[in-house]
Write an enzyme that holds these catalytic residues in place. Structure first.
Site, PDB file in Angstrom:
ATOM      1  N   MET A 196      -2.173  11.510  -1.217  1.00 20.86           N
ATOM      2  CA  MET A 196      -3.082  10.474  -0.717  1.00 20.86           C
ATOM      3  C   MET A 196      -2.620  10.014   0.666  1.00 20.86           C
ATOM      4  O   MET A 196      -1.803  10.683   1.301  1.00 20.86           O
ATOM      5  CB  MET A 196      -3.121   9.297  -1.685  1.00 20.86           C
ATOM      6  CG  MET A 196      -3.927   9.542  -2.933  1.00 20.86           C
ATOM      7  SD  MET A 196      -3.972   8.044  -3.961  1.00 20.86           S
ATOM      8  CE  MET A 196      -5.415   8.380  -4.963  1.00 20.86           C
ATOM      9  N   GLY A 197      -3.102   8.880   1.100  1.00 18.60           N
ATOM     10  CA  GLY A 197      -2.664   8.349   2.395  1.00 18.60           C
ATOM     11  C   GLY A 197      -3.793   8.054   3.352  1.00 18.60           C
ATOM     12  O   GLY A 197      -3.561   7.647   4.490  1.00 18.60           O
ATOM     13  N   LEU A 251      -1.558   9.614  -9.737  1.00 20.56           N
ATOM     14  CA  LEU A 251      -0.208   9.724 -10.311  1.00 20.56           C
ATOM     15  C   LEU A 251       0.835   9.183  -9.345  1.00 20.56           C
ATOM     16  O   LEU A 251       1.818   8.570  -9.747  1.00 20.56           O
ATOM     17  CB  LEU A 251       0.117  11.192 -10.641  1.00 20.56           C
ATOM     18  CG  LEU A 251      -0.799  11.878 -11.649  1.00 20.56           C
ATOM     19  CD1 LEU A 251      -0.412  13.348 -11.801  1.00 20.56           C
ATOM     20  CD2 LEU A 251      -0.717  11.180 -12.994  1.00 20.56           C
ATOM     21  N   GLN A 252       0.613   9.384  -8.037  1.00 18.37           N
ATOM     22  CA  GLN A 252       1.612   8.945  -7.051  1.00 18.37           C
ATOM     23  C   GLN A 252       1.635   7.423  -6.889  1.00 18.37           C
ATOM     24  O   GLN A 252       2.605   6.869  -6.393  1.00 18.37           O
ATOM     25  CB  GLN A 252       1.388   9.635  -5.702  1.00 18.37           C
ATOM     26  CG  GLN A 252       0.123   9.277  -4.980  1.00 18.37           C
ATOM     27  CD  GLN A 252      -0.360  10.385  -4.057  1.00 18.37           C
ATOM     28  OE1 GLN A 252       0.111  10.504  -2.949  1.00 18.37           O
ATOM     29  NE2 GLN A 252      -1.328  11.184  -4.515  1.00 18.37           N
ATOM     30  N   THR A 257       0.848  -1.189   0.000  1.00 17.71           N
ATOM     31  CA  THR A 257       0.000   0.000   0.000  1.00 17.71           C
ATOM     32  C   THR A 257       0.883   1.238   0.000  1.00 17.71           C
ATOM     33  O   THR A 257       1.840   1.312   0.781  1.00 17.71           O
ATOM     34  CB  THR A 257      -0.982   0.100   1.189  1.00 17.71           C
ATOM     35  OG1 THR A 257      -1.546   1.428   1.212  1.00 17.71           O
ATOM     36  CG2 THR A 257      -0.349  -0.158   2.549  1.00 17.71           C
ATOM     37  N   ILE A 258       0.561   2.186  -0.867  1.00 19.32           N
ATOM     38  CA  ILE A 258       1.327   3.441  -0.843  1.00 19.32           C
ATOM     39  C   ILE A 258       1.116   4.166   0.476  1.00 19.32           C
ATOM     40  O   ILE A 258       1.933   4.984   0.865  1.00 19.32           O
ATOM     41  CB  ILE A 258       0.963   4.385  -2.019  1.00 19.32           C
ATOM     42  CG1 ILE A 258      -0.501   4.826  -1.973  1.00 19.32           C
ATOM     43  CG2 ILE A 258       1.318   3.768  -3.347  1.00 19.32           C
ATOM     44  CD1 ILE A 258      -0.787   6.052  -2.850  1.00 19.32           C
ATOM     45  N   ASP A 259       0.008   3.887   1.163  1.00 17.75           N
ATOM     46  CA  ASP A 259      -0.318   4.647   2.386  1.00 17.75           C
ATOM     47  C   ASP A 259       0.666   4.369   3.528  1.00 17.75           C
ATOM     48  O   ASP A 259       0.772   5.167   4.460  1.00 17.75           O
ATOM     49  CB  ASP A 259      -1.737   4.299   2.860  1.00 17.75           C
ATOM     50  CG  ASP A 259      -2.793   4.673   1.830  1.00 17.75           C
ATOM     51  OD1 ASP A 259      -2.462   5.398   0.887  1.00 17.75           O
ATOM     52  OD2 ASP A 259      -3.940   4.218   1.971  1.00 17.75           O
TER      53      ASP A 259
END
Ligand code: F6P
Length: 410
Positions: free
Chosen positions: A185-186, A293-294, A139-141
């Site tokens: 995000m996050g 995009l991130q 997860t990018i978070d």
């Protein structure tokens, strides 16, 4: 290869290195001579029996996987309810697994997906059908506990910090009283927003203010700090996390509230701040809502992220075949100056549906930035990766992998 196949599924929001894990899984299965199936669209594919056979795809195509952003097999946001809540659905999954003689399931996802994996780890107890379950973090978070970082986060962090560093020169060169707001995000945690702090190459460089969901937003305090920043630097670079919330705990901006989706869709905190700044200070701010995009910026992915994402997938296969069950491939680092990275088992029951917030020691005393300890945590994650292969047109080669028809659907 006649042994029973393993089943891999990708779940939740994609990342730049999601497919590096898929590649690790597939390559490990090939080297251990075990067939590997994958579900289409995450858990939906498991429930509906939509599977693909990865053994039909050539080694050279599999080697391309890790250069592709997204989730190559498709994902869904749907989660598995408990057996008691939905026994019929569990029996449908049993029929699908039984139909293909699958006894090993690898779930690659974030905290919600690890919650599903933790429930599925009770499959044999509820249905009598033997099934082992291994989780693989993603997860990018970066809000998944039990792992030093979640694959996907370092690459998104590297992208965001790069953008912030570059835009600083734009702000610097333009007229005075420039305000730039980057929204990351996050979800309810500030790991991604905090990561933009790595952009600053000297004291006083942007981002000057970082607004984190872990700190309730107070408008007057923020406007005062913004005013001071403009006086001192002439411009102000601000990072705001999408989950920024007021003192009442409610997000400042929500795009959509949807029960089916499983959680609120956040977004718009940057625009909210820009309106506030315009109304109160008569200054126009530029806003970049970086959005997907991130998650997709594979061209700036972290080399470490790619390597550990791949390893976490590879180890998951090895563990499944060695008889491990009910654990996630958590990433570990040694405390050495040049950290050593490894994989260790973490109980799915401990990580499923849990959320790891940015800890207090990573948030600075003014609550508008991060501490050196956070930068010490982050910096080793940001190492450059290999350049992505180019297509004939000079752009990244993003041709999707053709997994073939859903010929295995039962
Ligand atoms: O879970 C990863 C994430 O990127 C969050 O940061 C974000 O809030 C969410 O996904 C957005 O999800 P979707 O693309 O489904 O709207």
């Amino acid at each position: 290869m006649s042994a029973s196949p393993l089943l891999y599924l990708q779940s939740g929001g994609p990342t730049a290195v999601f497919n590096a894990t898929a590649q690790g899984v597939i390559e490990a299965a090939r080297s251990l001579e075990r067939p590997l199936l994958a579900t289409r669209d995450g858990l939906d594919g498991l429930i509906e029996g939509r599977l693909v056979d990865t053994t039909r795809v050539s080694d050279s195509e599999i080697a391309r996987l890790s250069s592709l952003p997204g989730g190559s097999f498709g994902v869904s946001r749907n989660m598995v309810p408990s057996f008691l809540e939905a026994p019929q659905l569990w029996l449908r999954m049993r029929d699908v697994l039984q139909g293909h003689d699958i006894h090993h399931l690898l779930v690659n996802g974030g905290n919600g997906s690890m919650g599903s994996a933790a429930r599925l780890a009770e499959f044999t107890r509820h249905t009598g059908y033997p099934l082992s379950v291994i989780g693989i973090p993603k997860t990018i978070d970066n809000d998944l506990p039990g792992t030093d970082f979640s694959p996907g986060f370092p690459s998104a962090a590297r992208f965001l910090a790069t953008l912030m560093r570059e835009v600083t020169l734009d702000m610097d060169s333009m007229a005075q009283r420039r305000v730039f707001i980057m929204e990351t995000m996050g979800r309810h945690t500030g790991w991604l927003a905090a990561a933009t702090a790595a952009a600053a190459q000297h004291p006083g460089a942007a981002p000057h203010l970082i607004l984190l969901p872990e700190v309730p937003f107070e408008a007057e305090r923020f406007l005062l700090r913004l005013h001071q920043c403009l006086e001192r630097h002439g411009h102000c670079g601000i990072t705001v996390a999408e989950g920024l919330s007021g003192v009442d705990g409610r997000p400042l901006a929500e795009t959509r509230h949807d029960q089916v989706y499983g959680h609120e869709q956040l977004g718009g905190a940057g625009v909210y701040l820009a309106q506030l700044i315009r109304q109160r200070m008569e200054i126009t701010a530029h806003v970049a809502q970086v959005d997907c995009l991130q998650r997709a910026a594979r061209h700036l992915a972290s080399g470490l992220d790619l390597r550990l994402a791949h390893l976490a997938g590879r180890v998951a296969v090895e563990w499944a075949l060695a008889g491990r069950h009910g654990v996630m491939t958590g990433i570990t680092r040694s405390a050495a100056a040049v950290p050593l990275w490894g994989i260790a088992p973490v109980s799915l029951a401990e990580v499923g549906d849990q959320e790891r917030k940015l800890p207090a020691e990573f948030i600075d005393a003014l609550n508008l930035g991060v501490t050196p300890a956070f930068l010490d945590y982050l910096r080793p994650l940001l190492a450059a990766g290999e350049p992505v292969p180019s297509a004939a047109d000079g752009l990244p080669d993003c041709r999707p992998i053709a997994w073939g028809a859903l010929s295995l659907a039962s």
